[in-house]
Design a protein around this motif. Structure first.
Motif, PDB file in Angstrom:
ATOM      1  N   SER A   1     -11.347 -15.595 -17.001  1.00  0.00           N
ATOM      2  CA  SER A   1      -9.906 -15.359 -16.876  1.00  0.00           C
ATOM      3  C   SER A   1      -9.122 -15.730 -18.134  1.00  0.00           C
TER       4      SER A   1
ATOM      5  N   VAL B   1      -5.279 -28.332 -16.191  1.00  0.00           N
ATOM      6  CA  VAL B   1      -4.493 -27.217 -15.635  1.00  0.00           C
ATOM      7  C   VAL B   1      -3.136 -27.691 -15.131  1.00  0.00           C
ATOM      8  N   ASN B   2      -3.028 -28.948 -14.752  1.00  0.00           N
ATOM      9  CA  ASN B   2      -1.727 -29.467 -14.311  1.00  0.00           C
ATOM     10  C   ASN B   2      -0.850 -29.888 -15.482  1.00  0.00           C
TER      11      ASN B   2
ATOM     12  N   SER C   1      -4.322 -21.993 -10.166  1.00  0.00           N
ATOM     13  CA  SER C   1      -4.758 -21.383  -8.908  1.00  0.00           C
ATOM     14  C   SER C   1      -6.224 -20.963  -8.939  1.00  0.00           C
ATOM     15  N   GLN C   2      -6.804 -20.835 -10.125  1.00  0.00           N
ATOM     16  CA  GLN C   2      -8.186 -20.377 -10.236  1.00  0.00           C
ATOM     17  C   GLN C   2      -9.193 -21.522 -10.244  1.00  0.00           C
TER      18      GLN C   2
ATOM     19  N   TYR D   1      -2.352 -26.086 -18.956  1.00  0.00           N
ATOM     20  CA  TYR D   1      -2.775 -24.714 -18.630  1.00  0.00           C
ATOM     21  C   TYR D   1      -2.397 -24.390 -17.180  1.00  0.00           C
ATOM     22  N   LYS D   2      -1.113 -24.548 -16.872  1.00  0.00           N
ATOM     23  CA  LYS D   2      -0.644 -24.430 -15.493  1.00  0.00           C
ATOM     24  C   LYS D   2      -0.824 -23.028 -14.916  1.00  0.00           C
ATOM     25  N   GLU D   3      -0.786 -22.003 -15.767  1.00  0.00           N
ATOM     26  CA  GLU D   3      -0.914 -20.636 -15.249  1.00  0.00           C
ATOM     27  C   GLU D   3      -2.302 -20.350 -14.682  1.00  0.00           C
ATOM     28  N   TYR D   4      -3.260 -21.248 -14.951  1.00  0.00           N
ATOM     29  CA  TYR D   4      -4.624 -21.045 -14.448  1.00  0.00           C
ATOM     30  C   TYR D   4      -4.978 -22.022 -13.329  1.00  0.00           C
TER      31      TYR D   4
END
Length: 263
Positions: free
Chosen positions: A222, A152-153, A161-162, A156-159
Motif C-alpha cells: 500500500s 502509524v499513529n 486502518s491497514q 503515517y496516520k493515513e495507513y
C-alpha cells in the motif's frame, strides 16, 4: 536380426523403426603395408594389430532426468516451499475420501495471519475425532507490532486502518492473552494446557532483519516506495534504540502454546 545388403543400406535403415542400441562399440582403424620377407616356398602373410592410443574416450548417453529423479526433485520442492510431501497428500486424499477423522492436528505460527480464526477452529473441531487433540503455537504480542502502531499513529496516520489487515485481532491485544482459549471453548474444545512464553528471535544481521520484516510488513503493497523506505528506516531506528546493544536485530514476542481436546 535383419541382414542389410551393402547396396541398400541407407534405404533399409531409413525404413527401420528400431530403437537405438543400448551399447555400441566402434573401432576406427588405419592400415599400413610393407614388404614381408618370406622364409618358405609357399605363400604366407603376417598381420600385426596395435592400438594407436593407449587411452580412449568413452561416450555415454543417458536420460537427462529419470522418473525416480523427477519424483525426488518434485517431492523436495514441495517439502521446501509448501511443507508437504507426496505421502501427506495421499493421506489427505484418503481421509477426505473416506470421511475419516484425525487423531491430532498441529498448527505452528499460522493462526496469527488469519482474521477469522474462529471459523478455522470450527473446521479443525469438525476434522477431529472424539477426544482428538489440537496443538496450537502462535505469537500474540510482539515488539514489532507496538512499533508499527506507534508509527502509524504518529507519522503515517493515513495507513492506520491497514495495520490489522494482515493479522488476527488478538495479535494487538496486549492486556488479554486468553482470547484464543475462550474462542476454542466457544467452538467446543476443552483446554488441556496453556502457556505464554516470552521468546526472542535474533536475526544477527541487518540484511536478515530487514528481509524478515519485509515478509510480514502489512504496508508493503500500500505504501509508495519512497514512503515505505522512510517507514522502514524509522522502524529500524526505533528497534535499535529499544533493543539490547548486543542484539540490535532481534525481535521479542509472546509465544502462546495451547493444547485443546475435542469433547
Amino acid at each position: 536380426m535383419q541382414h542389410i545388403p551393402e547396396n541398400g543400406t541407407e534405404s533399409v535403415l531409413d525404413k527401420c523403426e528400431c530403437l537405438d542400441r543400448c551399447d555400441d562399440i566402434k573401432y576406427n582403424f588405419e592400415v599400413f603395408e610393407t614388404k614381408y620377407k618370406r622364409n618358405f616356398d609357399y605363400g604366407e602373410m603376417k598381420l600385426n594389430f596395435y592400438y594407436k592410443y593407449e587411452t580412449f574416450l568413452p561416450l555415454v548417453r543417458h536420460q537427462s532426468i529419470t522418473f525416480d529423479e523427477f519424483l525426488g526433485q518434485a517431492g523436495g520442492l514441495l517439502g521446501l516451499f509448501a511443507g508437504i510431501s507426496f505421502l501427506s497428500i495421499f493421506e489427505l486424499i484418503y481421509f477426505w475420501h473416506n470421511g475419516e477423522k484425525f487423531d491430532i492436528i498441529f498448527s505452528s505460527y499460522v493462526i496469527q495471519w488469519i482474521k477469522d480464526y474462529e471459523k478455522v477452529f470450527a473446521n479443525i473441531f469438525d476434522a477431529l475425532q472424539s477426544n482428538g487433540i489440537f496443538c496450537l503455537i502462535t505469537c500474540q504480542l510482539s515488539r514489532i507490532y507496538q512499533i508499527w502502531e506507534c508509527l502509524v499513529n504518529w507519522k503515517y496516520k493515513e495507513y492506520a486502518s491497514q495495520l490489522g489487515d494482515h493479522f488476527a485481532d488478538f495479535c494487538f491485544n496486549y492486556a488479554d492473552d486468553k482470547i484464543l482459549c475462550r474462542t476454542l471453548k466457544k467452538v467446543g474444545f476443552e483446554i488441556v494446557s496453556f502457556e505464554n512464553e516470552k521468546l526472542e528471535l535474533d536475526l544477527m544481521t541487518k540484511e536478515r532483519f530487514e528481509a524478515k520484516l519485509k515478509t510480514i510488513n502489512p504496508f508493503v503493497s500500500s505504501m509508495p516506495e519512497e514512503v515505505l523506505e522512510k517507514f522502514n528506516n524509522d522502524q529500524n531506528t526505533i528497534m535499535k534504540v529499544i533493543n539490547n546493544k548486543n542484539k540490535p536485530y532481534s525481535i521479542k514476542y509472546n509465544c502462546l502454546k495451547i493444547i485443546a481436546r475435542k469433547i
